[in-house]
Design an enzyme around this catalytic site. Sequence first.
Site, PDB file in Angstrom:
ATOM      1  N   HIS A 129      67.508  42.825  85.502  1.00 58.49           N
ATOM      2  CA  HIS A 129      67.931  44.237  85.501  1.00 58.49           C
ATOM      3  C   HIS A 129      68.653  44.479  86.833  1.00 58.49           C
ATOM      4  CE1 HIS A 129      67.377  48.626  85.834  1.00 58.49           C
ATOM      5  NE2 HIS A 129      67.103  48.638  84.541  1.00 58.49           N
ATOM      6  N   ASP A 207      59.631  41.517  89.240  1.00 56.85           N
ATOM      7  CA  ASP A 207      59.878  42.831  88.663  1.00 56.85           C
ATOM      8  C   ASP A 207      59.061  42.908  87.368  1.00 56.85           C
ATOM      9  OD1 ASP A 207      60.804  44.963  87.237  1.00 56.85           O
ATOM     10  OD2 ASP A 207      62.912  44.347  87.244  1.00 56.85           O
ATOM     11  N   GLN A 210      58.811  45.966  83.095  1.00 52.91           N
ATOM     12  CA  GLN A 210      58.847  45.886  81.637  1.00 52.91           C
ATOM     13  C   GLN A 210      57.603  45.155  81.111  1.00 52.91           C
ATOM     14  OE1 GLN A 210      60.451  47.702  79.128  1.00 52.91           O
ATOM     15  NE2 GLN A 210      62.142  47.523  80.535  1.00 52.91           N
ATOM     16  N   LYS A 233      57.432  54.054  82.322  1.00 50.02           N
ATOM     17  CA  LYS A 233      57.440  53.164  81.140  1.00 50.02           C
ATOM     18  C   LYS A 233      56.018  52.915  80.651  1.00 50.02           C
ATOM     19  CE  LYS A 233      61.454  50.608  82.834  1.00 50.02           C
ATOM     20  NZ  LYS A 233      62.590  51.156  82.140  1.00 50.02           N
ATOM     21  N   CYS A 372      71.597  48.171  81.882  1.00 53.16           N
ATOM     22  CA  CYS A 372      71.543  47.804  83.319  1.00 53.16           C
ATOM     23  C   CYS A 372      71.442  46.295  83.494  1.00 53.16           C
ATOM     24  CB  CYS A 372      70.390  48.491  84.044  1.00 53.16           C
ATOM     25  SG  CYS A 372      70.567  50.262  84.097  1.00 53.16           S
TER      26      CYS A 372
HETATM   27  C1  LIG Z   1      63.172  45.128  83.947  1.00 54.15           C
HETATM   28  C2  LIG Z   1      63.365  46.431  84.642  1.00 54.15           C
HETATM   29  N1  LIG Z   1      63.335  46.465  85.977  1.00 54.15           N
HETATM   30  C3  LIG Z   1      63.490  47.599  86.663  1.00 54.15           C
HETATM   31  C4  LIG Z   1      63.720  48.782  86.020  1.00 54.15           C
HETATM   32  C5  LIG Z   1      63.911  50.003  86.841  1.00 54.15           C
HETATM   33  O1  LIG Z   1      62.863  50.887  86.651  1.00 54.15           O
HETATM   34  P1  LIG Z   1      62.973  52.316  87.346  1.00 54.15           P
HETATM   35  O2  LIG Z   1      64.170  52.971  86.735  1.00 54.15           O
HETATM   36  O3  LIG Z   1      61.720  52.994  86.982  1.00 54.15           O
HETATM   37  O4  LIG Z   1      63.151  52.100  88.761  1.00 54.15           O
HETATM   38  C6  LIG Z   1      63.784  48.803  84.630  1.00 54.15           C
HETATM   39  C7  LIG Z   1      64.089  50.063  83.915  1.00 54.15           C
HETATM   40  O5  LIG Z   1      64.738  50.072  82.896  1.00 54.15           O
HETATM   41  C8  LIG Z   1      63.604  47.597  83.929  1.00 54.15           C
HETATM   42  O6  LIG Z   1      63.655  47.569  82.591  1.00 54.15           O
END
Ligand SMILES: Cc1ncc(COP(=O)(O)O)c(C=O)c1O
Length: 414
Positions: A129, A207, A210, A233, A372
């Site tokens: 992402h 990260d 998800q 989420k 993204c």
């Molecule tokens: C894999 C992953 N990492 C990071 C994020 C970013 O999360 P946040 O928007 O809550 O910072 C997302 C959000 O879609 C995501 O799917």
Amino acid sequence: MSTVVSPALDAHRLRADFPVFEELFGGKPLAYLDSASSAQKPRQVLDRMRQFYEHEYANVHRGVYRLAERATEGYEGARRTVARLLNAPSDKEIVFTRSATEAINLVAYAWGLDNLGPGDVVVITELEHHANFVPWQYIASRTGASFRHIPIDDLGELQLDALDGLAREGNVKVVANNLVSNTLGTINPVERLAEWAHDQGAIMVVDAAQAAPHRAVDVQALGADFVAITGHKLCGPSGIGALWGRRELLETMSPFNLGGEMIRSVALEQTTFNDLPHKFEAGTPAIAEAVGLGAAIDYVTGIGLEAIERHERELVTMTMERLAEVPWITVFGPPADRRAGIVSFAVDGIHPHDVAQILDWEGIAVRAGHHCTQPLMTRLGVAATTRASFYLYSLPDEVERLIEGLHKVKASLG
Ligand SMILES: Cc1ncc(COP(=O)(O)O)c(C=O)c1O
């Protein structure tokens, strides 16, 4: 030996916890298939936040009066809940942030600026992402480090045979990877990557935005150094996330944001910084949001992450079987048994935005776009995909509605 199987979850019953499902959209019940983007909120979270604002609210860590003590207890209690969720050795290693994005930026800036330089290599993956890609790309370019990626194969899985080549490119100092890909649902071999990272003398940044809402995440079992999660989420409010970091790393790192709360003493000549985790929490934090996140974690773990994972696996398996019967649909990513509850696909000759628009007329909410993950879109050879994603409140009937809706899309635009 008997195997203990946790009971299957009853998604029909759980839906009653979510006010949004009481509403009809264009006369149709909502099939919310966009939980990978953000999850809906149950009454348990909304009620807890209302209770907190009505009876426990004040600023934290400052007041000596009882109301302020209640507020601090609510906020710090939420930190302990996050620590339990992630099996963190100590709640002092949990830093509240605004989001997973901010958690990763914290590591990239506070660790990266001090520890990276020419000759060093930052390794990310082709399916990151942007939140775990752009900060590293930027800090690598600021410090003169190289920025390299682990490629994926045609099924959207990491090609680990590329690691040896990456190790020859310089001193690998950071390996950053998502545990679950938000676009393909791929479950990545983070434990193996963490081992490799440590063999190189690198830190492993995970990260888990998800992953944490859908499966057990144990920071110690992963062997990671930093793990980022986000509240929205996980049935929690937006504006709150958390970073777990290994204590010895957090202790030695420079601060990220500066100001009130994160200091021990301030004088004209010099400022000293607070203990963990407050050193990384400058200013008034998102107090009620942290409490809401704690309530969301209680809600989700009360249902059981194993049961949630199994429920989503059933839905994703069913979705992929049904989509495979449709010749004008291409599904991206690995087989159902190697992915989380996320399915990205293309409908021949029809743009994902048009697909999503027509599905919306049927009361079906899916995501269309690059999610993204633009470098991943480039690898897949598409500008965008349509994505359906599931959570604890998703129903098999919604998979059927999705398939029927796609046939309507094809009939009207194909
Ligand atoms: C894999 C992953 N990492 C990071 C994020 C970013 O999360 P946040 O928007 O809550 O910072 C997302 C959000 O879609 C995501 O799917």
